[in-house]
Scaffold this active site. Structure first.
Site, PDB file in Angstrom:
ATOM      1  N   THR A 177      56.901  90.915  25.184  1.00 55.80           N
ATOM      2  CA  THR A 177      55.746  90.782  25.479  1.00 55.80           C
ATOM      3  C   THR A 177      55.026  90.024  24.895  1.00 55.80           C
ATOM      4  O   THR A 177      55.299  89.555  24.120  1.00 55.80           O
ATOM      5  CB  THR A 177      55.709  91.996  26.036  1.00 55.80           C
ATOM      6  OG1 THR A 177      55.682  93.187  25.123  1.00 55.80           O
ATOM      7  CG2 THR A 177      56.181  93.040  27.365  1.00 55.80           C
ATOM      8  N   GLU A 198      66.511  96.112  22.126  1.00 57.89           N
ATOM      9  CA  GLU A 198      65.092  96.026  23.013  1.00 57.89           C
ATOM     10  C   GLU A 198      64.311  97.837  22.588  1.00 57.89           C
ATOM     11  O   GLU A 198      64.809  98.422  22.386  1.00 57.89           O
ATOM     12  CB  GLU A 198      65.347  96.130  24.799  1.00 57.89           C
ATOM     13  CG  GLU A 198      64.243  97.009  25.720  1.00 57.89           C
ATOM     14  CD  GLU A 198      63.330  95.971  25.426  1.00 57.89           C
ATOM     15  OE1 GLU A 198      63.298  94.547  26.012  1.00 57.89           O
ATOM     16  OE2 GLU A 198      62.022  97.027  25.654  1.00 57.89           O
ATOM     17  N   ASP A 225      62.225  87.636  22.913  1.00 57.82           N
ATOM     18  CA  ASP A 225      61.444  87.138  24.353  1.00 57.82           C
ATOM     19  C   ASP A 225      60.833  88.854  24.457  1.00 57.82           C
ATOM     20  O   ASP A 225      61.205  89.464  24.894  1.00 57.82           O
ATOM     21  CB  ASP A 225      62.881  87.234  25.351  1.00 57.82           C
ATOM     22  CG  ASP A 225      63.426  87.777  26.948  1.00 57.82           C
ATOM     23  OD1 ASP A 225      61.745  87.313  26.837  1.00 57.82           O
ATOM     24  OD2 ASP A 225      64.085  87.638  27.183  1.00 57.82           O
ATOM     25  N   ASP A 245      63.036  98.937  17.344  1.00 54.85           N
ATOM     26  CA  ASP A 245      62.534  98.039  16.721  1.00 54.85           C
ATOM     27  C   ASP A 245      62.624  96.695  16.789  1.00 54.85           C
ATOM     28  O   ASP A 245      63.325  97.238  15.639  1.00 54.85           O
ATOM     29  CB  ASP A 245      60.973  98.316  16.234  1.00 54.85           C
ATOM     30  CG  ASP A 245      59.610  98.171  16.636  1.00 54.85           C
ATOM     31  OD1 ASP A 245      59.947  96.887  15.737  1.00 54.85           O
ATOM     32  OD2 ASP A 245      58.928  98.472  15.692  1.00 54.85           O
ATOM     33  N   GLY A 246      62.536  95.905  17.220  1.00 53.92           N
ATOM     34  CA  GLY A 246      62.448  94.399  16.712  1.00 53.92           C
ATOM     35  C   GLY A 246      62.567  94.102  15.301  1.00 53.92           C
ATOM     36  O   GLY A 246      63.269  93.467  14.492  1.00 53.92           O
TER      37      GLY A 246
HETATM   38  N1  SAM Z   1      60.026  86.693  29.378  1.00 54.07           N
HETATM   39  C1  SAM Z   1      58.776  88.047  29.030  1.00 54.07           C
HETATM   40  C2  SAM Z   1      57.426  87.635  29.578  1.00 54.07           C
HETATM   41  O1  SAM Z   1      57.101  86.577  28.545  1.00 54.07           O
HETATM   42  O2  SAM Z   1      56.408  88.158  29.633  1.00 54.07           O
HETATM   43  C3  SAM Z   1      59.153  88.735  28.327  1.00 54.07           C
HETATM   44  C4  SAM Z   1      59.913  89.693  29.020  1.00 54.07           C
HETATM   45  S1  SAM Z   1      60.863  91.456  27.952  1.00 54.07           S
HETATM   46  C5  SAM Z   1      60.657  92.633  29.563  1.00 54.07           C
HETATM   47  C6  SAM Z   1      59.461  92.030  27.219  1.00 54.07           C
HETATM   48  C7  SAM Z   1      60.439  93.607  26.172  1.00 54.07           C
HETATM   49  O3  SAM Z   1      60.036  93.668  24.594  1.00 54.07           O
HETATM   50  C8  SAM Z   1      59.962  94.450  26.778  1.00 54.07           C
HETATM   51  O4  SAM Z   1      60.531  94.995  28.035  1.00 54.07           O
HETATM   52  C9  SAM Z   1      59.889  94.989  25.789  1.00 54.07           C
HETATM   53  O5  SAM Z   1      59.143  96.736  25.646  1.00 54.07           O
HETATM   54  C10 SAM Z   1      60.053  94.808  24.956  1.00 54.07           C
HETATM   55  N2  SAM Z   1      58.953  94.977  22.984  1.00 54.07           N
HETATM   56  C11 SAM Z   1      58.092  94.839  23.135  1.00 54.07           C
HETATM   57  N3  SAM Z   1      58.170  94.942  21.112  1.00 54.07           N
HETATM   58  C12 SAM Z   1      59.043  95.087  20.952  1.00 54.07           C
HETATM   59  C13 SAM Z   1      58.976  95.494  19.685  1.00 54.07           C
HETATM   60  N4  SAM Z   1      58.621  95.452  18.471  1.00 54.07           N
HETATM   61  N5  SAM Z   1      60.697  95.600  19.612  1.00 54.07           N
HETATM   62  C14 SAM Z   1      61.747  95.549  20.897  1.00 54.07           C
HETATM   63  N6  SAM Z   1      61.671  95.213  21.591  1.00 54.07           N
HETATM   64  C15 SAM Z   1      60.399  94.398  22.464  1.00 54.07           C
END
Ligand code: SAM
Length: 275
Positions: free
Chosen positions: A157, A106, A155, A137-138
């Site tokens: 945003t 995350e 999973d 960063d993923g």
């Molecule tokens: N279930 C949700 C939806 O579809 O609305 C997703 C929820 S989850 C909280 C999404 C997470 O992805 C966020 O906490 C965000 O910080 C994370 N995120 C966004 N870009 C990312 C990246 N490049 N690498 C890792 N995490 C990331």
């Protein structure tokens, strides 16, 4: 005084929720975070004004994004979840007895911390010894790992800001390389009613990389249009034709083996989007 959250979904469409209480509100290095308690859906995580997950309907999303790929794979042992800082996907992944390690990558540590503090029903498995948390960063994480995972779950945003790069063909190539020979990946891929061009592009990008690409659907009341798509890419196993004779060894609220198969049956308008 009544307080309402208005979630803009398209330029001319919004959803509103009556708020009981604001639990926390923070500007993180990546986004605006709020956790609020609502009358209709209980507590909600909101990032940049967009509802991410709610106590009342979170199980649909978290069960479907986890159990569809994990029941398709015959022996899922090592799982990577990209995004998912609320912990709901990790909770479901760890219900599978075969799983030895589930890594959460995350980008935003504040999401993890505040969900641990205020959304305990969802974040409850983040302290499981099989869960390893990596803050970063993923995109970089996947790039640095080859031939390592049985299942990768995106999973994320929506496809803007930090999550934009998680939705493209070049990232799917990296995912393919990070997966073992029987590997499977799944991503949440938006609403076919509201963002058909995203659904189409992701599907075609995945199809260019994975020998098997399928789309499945779930009903999620708090996501725009209430009807959500997931795209799954698989190196070997077809997720829409699994054997459903065995009973589940744990409880679910939405997922069943019958629903697993049914979720791949698409209405005509979605088939047309994918053509
Ligand atoms: N279930 C949700 C939806 O579809 O609305 C997703 C929820 S989850 C909280 C999404 C997470 O992805 C966020 O906490 C965000 O910080 C994370 N995120 C966004 N870009 C990312 C990246 N490049 N690498 C890792 N995490 C990331």
């Amino acid at each position: 005084m009544d307080m309402w959250l208005k979630e803009g979904q398209l330029e001319d469409t919004a959803m509103t929720y009556k708020i009981k209480e604001t639990i926390c509100r923070k500007k993180t290095p990546y986004q605006d975070l709020a956790i609020v308690d609502t009358y209709a859906f209980g507590r909600m995580l909101i990032l940049d004004g967009i509802v991410q997950t709610t106590i009342k309907d979170e199980y649909v999303y978290h069960e479907m994004i986890s159990h569809i790929p994990l029941f398709t794979h015959p022996n899922p042992e090592k799982i990577l979840v990209v995004g998912g800082g609320d912990g709901g996907t990790i909770r479901e992944v760890l219900k599978h007895p075969s799983v030895k390690k589930a890594i959460l990558c995350e980008i935003d540590k504040v999401v993890i911390d505040e969900c641990r503090n205020h959304l305990k029903e969802i974040s409850c498995s983040l302290d499981d010894p099989r869960c390893e948390i990596f803050v970063g960063d993923g995109i970089n994480y996947v790039h640095e790992h080859k031939n390592e995972f049985d299942v990768i779950i995106i999973d994320s945003t929506d496809p803007f800001g930090a999550a934009e790069g998680l939705f493209g063909g070049s990232f799917y190539k990296e995912i393919y390389e990070a997966l073992k020979d029987e590997g499977i990946f799944v991503a949440q891929t938006e609403s076919p009613f509201f963002l058909p061009h995203v659904v189409k592009k992701v599907f075609s990008d995945s199809k260019n990389v994975f020998p098997i690409t399928k789309l499945f659907m779930a009903a999620i009341p708090t996501y725009p249009s209430g009807y959500w798509s997931f795209t799954i890419g698989s190196k070997k196993y077809n997720p829409s034709s699994i054997d459903i004779s065995e009973n589940l060894s744990f409880e679910t609220k939405y997922y069943t083996k019958e629903l697993h198969k049914a979720s791949f049956v698409l209405p005509r308008f979605i088939e047309d989007i994918l053509k």
